[in-house]
Scaffold this active site. Sequence first.
Site, PDB file in Angstrom:
ATOM      1  N   TYR A  89      21.119 -22.334  13.875  1.00 39.40           N
ATOM      2  CA  TYR A  89      21.776 -22.676  15.143  1.00 39.40           C
ATOM      3  C   TYR A  89      22.557 -23.978  14.968  1.00 39.40           C
ATOM      4  O   TYR A  89      22.007 -25.066  15.009  1.00 39.40           O
ATOM      5  CB  TYR A  89      20.768 -22.791  16.284  1.00 39.40           C
ATOM      6  CG  TYR A  89      19.966 -21.527  16.558  1.00 39.40           C
ATOM      7  CD1 TYR A  89      20.392 -20.285  16.084  1.00 39.40           C
ATOM      8  CD2 TYR A  89      18.790 -21.572  17.288  1.00 39.40           C
ATOM      9  CE1 TYR A  89      19.652 -19.133  16.334  1.00 39.40           C
ATOM     10  CE2 TYR A  89      18.054 -20.421  17.550  1.00 39.40           C
ATOM     11  CZ  TYR A  89      18.492 -19.209  17.064  1.00 39.40           C
ATOM     12  OH  TYR A  89      17.763 -18.071  17.310  1.00 39.40           O
ATOM     13  N   HIS A 113      13.964 -15.307   9.772  1.00 36.55           N
ATOM     14  CA  HIS A 113      14.934 -14.919  10.809  1.00 36.55           C
ATOM     15  C   HIS A 113      15.305 -13.432  10.722  1.00 36.55           C
ATOM     16  O   HIS A 113      15.445 -12.757  11.739  1.00 36.55           O
ATOM     17  CB  HIS A 113      16.184 -15.799  10.664  1.00 36.55           C
ATOM     18  CG  HIS A 113      16.865 -16.117  11.952  1.00 36.55           C
ATOM     19  ND1 HIS A 113      17.471 -17.325  12.197  1.00 36.55           N
ATOM     20  CD2 HIS A 113      17.055 -15.381  13.069  1.00 36.55           C
ATOM     21  CE1 HIS A 113      18.001 -17.310  13.421  1.00 36.55           C
ATOM     22  NE2 HIS A 113      17.763 -16.146  13.967  1.00 36.55           N
ATOM     23  N   SER A 148      16.479 -13.065  23.878  1.00 37.73           N
ATOM     24  CA  SER A 148      17.469 -12.524  24.829  1.00 37.73           C
ATOM     25  C   SER A 148      16.780 -11.762  25.968  1.00 37.73           C
ATOM     26  O   SER A 148      17.160 -10.630  26.297  1.00 37.73           O
ATOM     27  CB  SER A 148      18.484 -11.628  24.109  1.00 37.73           C
ATOM     28  OG  SER A 148      19.161 -12.323  23.090  1.00 37.73           O
ATOM     29  N   PHE A 185      23.311 -10.886  30.880  1.00 38.53           N
ATOM     30  CA  PHE A 185      23.757  -9.721  31.652  1.00 38.53           C
ATOM     31  C   PHE A 185      22.820  -9.392  32.810  1.00 38.53           C
ATOM     32  O   PHE A 185      23.266  -9.067  33.928  1.00 38.53           O
ATOM     33  CB  PHE A 185      23.903  -8.489  30.739  1.00 38.53           C
ATOM     34  CG  PHE A 185      24.497  -7.328  31.483  1.00 38.53           C
ATOM     35  CD1 PHE A 185      25.872  -7.258  31.688  1.00 38.53           C
ATOM     36  CD2 PHE A 185      23.692  -6.343  32.031  1.00 38.53           C
ATOM     37  CE1 PHE A 185      26.417  -6.219  32.425  1.00 38.53           C
ATOM     38  CE2 PHE A 185      24.237  -5.300  32.766  1.00 38.53           C
ATOM     39  CZ  PHE A 185      25.609  -5.234  32.959  1.00 38.53           C
TER      40      PHE A 185
HETATM   41  N1  LIG Z   1      15.494 -14.350  16.528  1.00 34.11           N
HETATM   42  C1  LIG Z   1      16.734 -14.043  16.784  1.00 34.11           C
HETATM   43  O1  LIG Z   1      17.415 -13.381  16.009  1.00 34.11           O
HETATM   44  C2  LIG Z   1      17.348 -14.510  18.080  1.00 34.11           C
HETATM   45  C3  LIG Z   1      18.546 -13.953  18.546  1.00 34.11           C
HETATM   46  C4  LIG Z   1      19.068 -14.411  19.753  1.00 34.11           C
HETATM   47  C5  LIG Z   1      18.411 -15.392  20.467  1.00 34.11           C
HETATM   48  N2  LIG Z   1      17.255 -15.934  19.986  1.00 34.11           N
HETATM   49  C6  LIG Z   1      16.520 -16.985  20.725  1.00 34.11           C
HETATM   50  O2  LIG Z   1      16.255 -16.511  22.048  1.00 34.11           O
HETATM   51  C7  LIG Z   1      16.758 -17.429  22.995  1.00 34.11           C
HETATM   52  C8  LIG Z   1      17.200 -16.728  24.253  1.00 34.11           C
HETATM   53  O3  LIG Z   1      18.100 -15.671  23.977  1.00 34.11           O
HETATM   54  P1  LIG Z   1      19.635 -15.683  24.371  1.00 34.11           P
HETATM   55  O4  LIG Z   1      20.066 -17.076  24.624  1.00 34.11           O
HETATM   56  O5  LIG Z   1      20.346 -14.867  23.373  1.00 34.11           O
HETATM   57  O6  LIG Z   1      19.695 -14.832  25.703  1.00 34.11           O
HETATM   58  P2  LIG Z   1      19.091 -14.899  27.173  1.00 34.11           P
HETATM   59  O7  LIG Z   1      18.051 -15.930  27.274  1.00 34.11           O
HETATM   60  O8  LIG Z   1      18.781 -13.499  27.516  1.00 34.11           O
HETATM   61  O9  LIG Z   1      20.378 -15.297  28.029  1.00 34.11           O
HETATM   62  C9  LIG Z   1      21.054 -16.527  27.872  1.00 34.11           C
HETATM   63  C10 LIG Z   1      22.362 -16.415  28.632  1.00 34.11           C
HETATM   64  O10 LIG Z   1      22.090 -16.187  30.011  1.00 34.11           O
HETATM   65  C11 LIG Z   1      22.688 -17.170  30.819  1.00 34.11           C
HETATM   66  N3  LIG Z   1      21.692 -17.493  31.859  1.00 34.11           N
HETATM   67  C12 LIG Z   1      20.446 -17.997  31.670  1.00 34.11           C
HETATM   68  N4  LIG Z   1      19.779 -18.097  32.839  1.00 34.11           N
HETATM   69  C13 LIG Z   1      20.614 -17.650  33.786  1.00 34.11           C
HETATM   70  C14 LIG Z   1      20.508 -17.514  35.195  1.00 34.11           C
HETATM   71  N5  LIG Z   1      19.397 -17.829  35.841  1.00 34.11           N
HETATM   72  N6  LIG Z   1      21.582 -17.006  35.880  1.00 34.11           N
HETATM   73  C15 LIG Z   1      22.723 -16.674  35.232  1.00 34.11           C
HETATM   74  N7  LIG Z   1      22.888 -16.772  33.896  1.00 34.11           N
HETATM   75  C16 LIG Z   1      21.845 -17.266  33.182  1.00 34.11           C
HETATM   76  C17 LIG Z   1      22.982 -18.329  29.905  1.00 34.11           C
HETATM   77  O11 LIG Z   1      24.169 -18.977  30.288  1.00 34.11           O
HETATM   78  P3  LIG Z   1      24.178 -20.554  30.725  1.00 34.11           P
HETATM   79  O12 LIG Z   1      23.839 -21.320  29.520  1.00 34.11           O
HETATM   80  O13 LIG Z   1      25.580 -20.724  31.186  1.00 34.11           O
HETATM   81  O14 LIG Z   1      23.159 -20.646  31.822  1.00 34.11           O
HETATM   82  C18 LIG Z   1      23.208 -17.651  28.549  1.00 34.11           C
HETATM   83  O15 LIG Z   1      24.531 -17.246  28.403  1.00 34.11           O
HETATM   84  C19 LIG Z   1      17.871 -18.161  22.243  1.00 34.11           C
HETATM   85  O16 LIG Z   1      18.152 -19.404  22.834  1.00 34.11           O
HETATM   86  C20 LIG Z   1      17.289 -18.271  20.872  1.00 34.11           C
HETATM   87  O17 LIG Z   1      16.406 -19.386  20.808  1.00 34.11           O
HETATM   88  C21 LIG Z   1      16.717 -15.488  18.811  1.00 34.11           C
END
Ligand SMILES: NC(=O)c1ccc[n+]([C@@H]2O[C@H](COP(=O)([O-])OP(=O)(O)OC[C@H]3O[C@@H](n4cnc5c(N)ncnc54)[C@H](OP(=O)(O)O)[C@@H]3O)[C@@H](O)[C@H]2O)c1
Length: 327
Positions: free
Chosen positions: A57, A123, A202, A208
């Site tokens: 990251y 990862h 996610s 979404f």
């Molecule tokens: N192991 C892996 O391969 C892998 C892959 C992907 C992610 N991850 C980890 O998982 C974590 C979370 O996943 P993710 O960030 O991909 O997806 P997520 O948590 O499903 O969604 C994050 C997105 O949602 C928006 N958001 C968050 N809360 C919201 C709300 N209450 N209302 C409206 N929009 C909202 C955020 O935008 P804003 O910032 O504008 O609020 C951001 O664009 C990552 O930070 C990472 O640490 C790991």
Amino acid sequence: MEKRRLGQNGLEVSALGLGCMGLSYGYGPAIERGAAIDLLRSAYEQGVTFFDTAEAYGPFENEDLLGEALAPFREDVVIATKFGFRNGEVAQGMDSHPARIRQVAEEALKRLRTDTIDLFYQHRVDPDVPMEDVAGAVKELIWEGKVRHFGLSEAGAGSIRKAHAVQPVTALQSEYSLWWREPEKEILPLLEELGIGFVPFSPLGKGFLTGAITPETVFGKDDFRSSVPRFAAEAVAANQALVEALKALAVEMDATPAQIALAWLMARKPWITPIPGTTKPARLTENLGAATQHLSSGALARIEAALQHIDVVGERYPAHLRERTGR
Ligand SMILES: NC(=O)c1ccc[n+]([C@@H]2O[C@H](COP(=O)([O-])OP(=O)(O)OC[C@H]3O[C@@H](n4cnc5c(N)ncnc54)[C@H](OP(=O)(O)O)[C@@H]3O)[C@@H](O)[C@H]2O)c1
């Protein structure tokens, strides 16, 4: 906040963690460092003790950010990070050779300003390095006290079994949410059998499921979602049916769609700890509100019934990244 236990070796974390990727990487430009530090500290003040980062990251930036932000209460929090990409760059492909795993650990310890990594995930599975060698390398780091727990991400069932036989796996981190339920088929039963915790990434469907994304939403080139079939305008239009159903459920349950999405995951199993990400303080507080939304069996049945006939359109990853999962 309520605590949950991951794996069989006593790793205790807050029922909701914080995914920190988006502060530095993945969804457009990094946010300003001072604001990111404030957000991380605010999460801790609101009860979060589980923070998720990775070498990739940034690369490197996100670990460094967490190192600074969490230093004042390092002893009270669990920091999870990840190894497994060549030079830390996702675009360069996998590298889980034991010497590289050790190097990533040593460098992460410096950036995180700590003497032990609480949870060290691979990862992605590296097809060129036997899983036994990967698990063996992490086992050595655990003996030396540089790492406390071993994790995997998006690994397939065979890899999980092989790794676990060499070094017990504390947690699997893979995508899981109301619009990606594949892990229910084979992975969740396996984790239950082996006593491995699950950390859905996610959990908000990359934003979404919150209802904030419409067919008019334009993703910048540096926003990963611009390359994801599920976020193409036609797919987003087709998938609005899911958002509409979630919004109706949220009204009924006096919650927001984001809170329903997170509370649903937490209700699946007591050993599931989602890690939603956000860059915005108000959304952080909104998301953490899900920790007190205990969904009754009636509410869970309502969600199941409302969503069961809605088919999600579009793949969750472009082909070249999809083939790295489930190995
Ligand atoms: N192991 C892996 O391969 C892998 C892959 C992907 C992610 N991850 C980890 O998982 C974590 C979370 O996943 P993710 O960030 O991909 O997806 P997520 O948590 O499903 O969604 C994050 C997105 O949602 C928006 N958001 C968050 N809360 C919201 C709300 N209450 N209302 C409206 N929009 C909202 C955020 O935008 P804003 O910032 O504008 O609020 C951001 O664009 C990552 O930070 C990472 O640490 C790991």
